[in-house]
Every structure is written in C-alpha cells, then in structure tokens.
Write an enzyme that holds these catalytic residues in place. Structure first.
Site, PDB file in Angstrom:
ATOM      1  N   ILE A  17      -2.382   6.620  -4.110  1.00  0.00           N
ATOM      2  CA  ILE A  17      -1.109   5.947  -4.355  1.00  0.00           C
ATOM      3  C   ILE A  17      -0.133   7.001  -4.858  1.00  0.00           C
ATOM      4  O   ILE A  17      -0.354   7.616  -5.903  1.00  0.00           O
ATOM      5  CB  ILE A  17      -1.270   4.799  -5.366  1.00  0.00           C
ATOM      6  N   VAL A  22       3.956   4.759  -8.566  1.00  0.00           N
ATOM      7  CA  VAL A  22       3.512   4.672  -9.959  1.00  0.00           C
ATOM      8  C   VAL A  22       4.719   4.684 -10.893  1.00  0.00           C
ATOM      9  O   VAL A  22       4.783   3.922 -11.856  1.00  0.00           O
ATOM     10  CB  VAL A  22       2.524   5.815 -10.294  1.00  0.00           C
ATOM     11  N   ALA A  51      -4.633   6.759  -8.109  1.00  0.00           N
ATOM     12  CA  ALA A  51      -3.187   6.747  -8.359  1.00  0.00           C
ATOM     13  C   ALA A  51      -2.796   8.097  -8.943  1.00  0.00           C
ATOM     14  O   ALA A  51      -3.457   8.592  -9.853  1.00  0.00           O
ATOM     15  CB  ALA A  51      -2.815   5.630  -9.318  1.00  0.00           C
ATOM     16  N   GLU A  52      -1.727   8.673  -8.426  1.00  0.00           N
ATOM     17  CA  GLU A  52      -1.283   9.965  -8.941  1.00  0.00           C
ATOM     18  C   GLU A  52       0.013   9.825  -9.713  1.00  0.00           C
ATOM     19  O   GLU A  52       0.761   8.868  -9.528  1.00  0.00           O
ATOM     20  CB  GLU A  52      -1.121  10.977  -7.800  1.00  0.00           C
ATOM     21  N   GLY A  53       0.250  10.763 -10.596  1.00  0.00           N
ATOM     22  CA  GLY A  53       1.506  10.786 -11.338  1.00  0.00           C
ATOM     23  C   GLY A  53       1.568   9.828 -12.506  1.00  0.00           C
ATOM     24  O   GLY A  53       2.646   9.409 -12.920  1.00  0.00           O
TER      25      GLY A  53
END
Length: 104
Positions: A17, A22, A51-53
């Site tokens: 993601i 996010v 999920a990144e960030g």
C-alpha cells in the site's frame, strides 16, 4: 483491460500500500475506503499486504483496525543501510543472549 487483472494473472504474493494512501488515512475517508478494500481483497486471495510510509500512531492504529498486519515507516525507523539494518535486527537477540548468560 484493467490493471487489476494483473493481480489474477501474475503470481503476486504481496501487495504494498503506497504511502500516499497511508498519508490520507484519518482524512476524508476515501483513503481508508480504498485501503480497506485492498486489504480485504488481498486477504481473500491469500496475498500478503504491507503498508509503507507509516509515520504516526494514528496511521498504525487505523491500518491495524483495517486488518493490515505489516508496515514500514519512520514511526519505527528512518531508512538505513544494510549494515545498520543488521545491527538493528540483531541487537535485541544479542541483548537477550547477554541477559540469559548473566542469569546463569
């Protein structure tokens, strides 16, 4: 033709993601709706989600509530080189081994 068809056609094992989605969590609800749909679809297909960030506890909590179990971001650590990563991962193991040897 839809890019979503690639999810069925290719041997995908993980969906990431993007941090832009996010960042939008906790806002107008559109990002949360999209992230929720991605997580639900991935779970139904047996595809892992990351999920990144992730930068805030609020983002982490929303993602967890939506069913995302894996994430990365500055909430835990800035980007590091391979050696620093190794040190970060091995430090708790080394500490546990040290504590165990002291207890003996």
């Amino acid at each position: 033709y839809s890019p979503l068809s690639r999810i069925v056609e290719l041997p995908i094992h993980m969906i990431k993601i993007d941090r832009l989605f996010v960042e939008g969590l906790g806002g107008d609800g559109r990002s949360a709706a999209l992230v929720s749909a991605l997580i639900g679809m991935s779970n139904e297909m047996g595809i892992d989600v990351v999920a990144e960030g992730i930068e805030t506890d609020e983002q982490r909590e929303i993602l967890a509530r939506l069913g995302c179990r894996v994430g990365q971001g500055f909430l835990w650590s800035p980007a590091v080189d391979a050696r620093s990563f190794q040190d970060l991962v091995l430090a708790p193991i080394a500490m546990a081994q040290l504590e165990a040897s002291v207890e003996r």
